[in-house]
Scaffold this motif. Structure first.
Motif, short mmCIF file in Angstrom:
data_model
loop_
_atom_site.label_atom_id
_atom_site.label_comp_id
_atom_site.label_asym_id
_atom_site.label_seq_id
_atom_site.Cartn_x
_atom_site.Cartn_y
_atom_site.Cartn_z
N PHE A 1 19.65 1.50 -9.81
CA PHE A 1 18.46 1.07 -9.86
C PHE A 1 17.41 1.70 -10.85
CE2 PHE A 1 14.44 3.04 -7.63
CZ PHE A 1 13.89 1.70 -7.04
N GLU A 2 16.39 1.08 -11.29
CA GLU A 2 15.66 1.63 -12.20
C GLU A 2 14.01 1.62 -11.83
OE1 GLU A 2 16.09 -0.79 -15.86
OE2 GLU A 2 17.70 -2.04 -14.75
N PRO A 3 14.04 3.01 -11.68
CA PRO A 3 12.41 3.30 -10.73
C PRO A 3 11.38 2.77 -11.63
CG PRO A 3 13.85 5.19 -11.11
CD PRO A 3 14.55 4.06 -11.62
N ASN A 4 11.33 2.61 -12.98
CA ASN A 4 10.07 1.97 -13.37
C ASN A 4 9.77 0.56 -13.41
OD1 ASN A 4 9.10 4.48 -14.48
ND2 ASN A 4 10.38 4.28 -16.30
N PHE B 1 13.52 10.90 -4.56
CA PHE B 1 14.76 10.28 -4.45
C PHE B 1 15.63 11.35 -3.72
CE2 PHE B 1 13.08 8.01 -8.05
CZ PHE B 1 13.80 6.84 -7.84
N VAL B 2 16.47 11.05 -3.04
CA VAL B 2 17.36 11.96 -2.27
C VAL B 2 18.39 12.19 -2.79
CG1 VAL B 2 18.90 11.84 -0.14
CG2 VAL B 2 16.56 10.82 0.03
N GLU B 3 19.04 11.15 -3.65
CA GLU B 3 20.50 11.72 -4.67
C GLU B 3 20.11 11.64 -5.88
OE1 GLU B 3 23.16 8.33 -3.32
OE2 GLU B 3 23.34 9.25 -1.36
N ASP B 4 19.75 10.42 -6.59
CA ASP B 4 19.40 10.42 -8.04
C ASP B 4 18.75 9.25 -8.21
OD1 ASP B 4 21.28 8.25 -8.86
OD2 ASP B 4 22.65 9.45 -8.17
N GLU B 5 17.92 9.24 -9.45
CA GLU B 5 16.98 8.19 -9.58
C GLU B 5 17.69 6.58 -9.93
OE1 GLU B 5 14.13 8.79 -12.71
OE2 GLU B 5 13.21 10.42 -11.75
N GLN B 6 19.10 6.53 -9.90
CA GLN B 6 19.83 5.37 -9.97
C GLN B 6 19.99 4.72 -8.78
OE1 GLN B 6 20.59 8.10 -12.42
NE2 GLN B 6 18.78 6.99 -13.62
N GLY C 1 15.47 3.36 2.27
CA GLY C 1 16.80 2.86 1.59
C GLY C 1 16.73 1.57 1.07
N ILE C 2 16.92 1.10 0.01
CA ILE C 2 16.90 -0.11 -0.71
C ILE C 2 18.16 -0.69 -0.74
CG2 ILE C 2 16.40 -1.57 -2.68
CD1 ILE C 2 14.37 0.82 -3.56
N PHE C 3 18.56 -1.78 0.25
CA PHE C 3 20.04 -2.11 0.27
C PHE C 3 20.12 -3.60 -0.09
CE2 PHE C 3 18.03 -3.30 4.30
CZ PHE C 3 18.50 -4.61 4.53
N TYR D 1 13.94 -8.05 -10.22
CA TYR D 1 13.17 -7.04 -9.39
C TYR D 1 12.01 -7.93 -8.77
CZ TYR D 1 15.43 -2.80 -10.54
OH TYR D 1 16.38 -1.67 -10.59
N GLN D 2 12.32 -9.11 -8.15
CA GLN D 2 11.60 -10.01 -7.59
C GLN D 2 11.29 -9.86 -6.09
OE1 GLN D 2 9.15 -11.92 -8.90
NE2 GLN D 2 9.71 -10.46 -10.45
#
Length: 173
Positions: free
Chosen positions: A31-34, A92-97, A114-116, A123-124
């Motif tokens: 995952f890329e937060p930005n 973030f619960v775990e890490d930013e990735q 949760g993004i599953f 990122y559409q």
């Protein structure tokens, strides 16, 4: 004094339970937060009182000074002829990735985000679960998505135990 400790412990367990994902839902990695920041349109959802009757629902994500993410949800109530808005914060619960966050709109109370499913290339679209299978969203960068993307979302969500027959497809007129 011992009773207070037990109550605090129980409260901590209850609150921690709200940031768990359903057993079979795995958040995306890489995952890329930005890239996730900005405006997302709500395409489909399982309905809840906080969104009941709303159309034109969007979520705007931006960085907070404390390293978290600011969440601004907006939706239009045709019945009332007005916009509803809710501002929250996410961490973030775990890490930013890992696409697994806890979100709060009400003080110290957090719920799972949760993004599953995610279009990692562009990122559409994003498939989001809450703490249990009663909470489900399909988000997209545009107010409409292709039928094959909707179908893939419905099939995956149904396989994970979500009641996709109850999905509300959000109007964006």
């Amino acid at each position: 004094m011992k009773k207070i400790g037990v109550l605090v412990g129980l409260l901590a367990l209850v609150l921690a339970g709200c940031v768990k994902l359903p057993d079979n839902v795995e958040p995306v990695t890489g995952f890329e937060p930005n890239r996730y920041l900005g405006t997302w349109y709500e395409i489909a959802r399982l309905d809840h009182s906080f969104e009941e009757g709303l159309s034109r629902v969007t979520a705007e994500y931006s960085l907070r000074e404390d390293g978290g993410i600011k969440v601004l949800n907006k939706g239009y109530s045709e019945e009332k002829g007005e916009w509803n808005e809710a501002e929250g914060k996410a961490y973030f619960v775990e890490d930013e990735q890992t696409g697994y966050l806890k979100v709060s709109f009400f003080g110290p109370f957090y719920g799972a985000y949760g993004i599953f499913g995610l279009d990692k290339e562009n990122y559409q679209y994003s498939w989001v679960s809450g703490p249990n299978t009663d909470y489900l969203w399909l988000l997209a960068r545009e107010p409409e998505v292709a039928e094959e993307d909707k179908q893939a979302f419905v099939e995956r969500a149904a396989a994970l135990g979500f009641d996709t027959d109850e999905l509300i497809w959000v109007e964006h007129e």
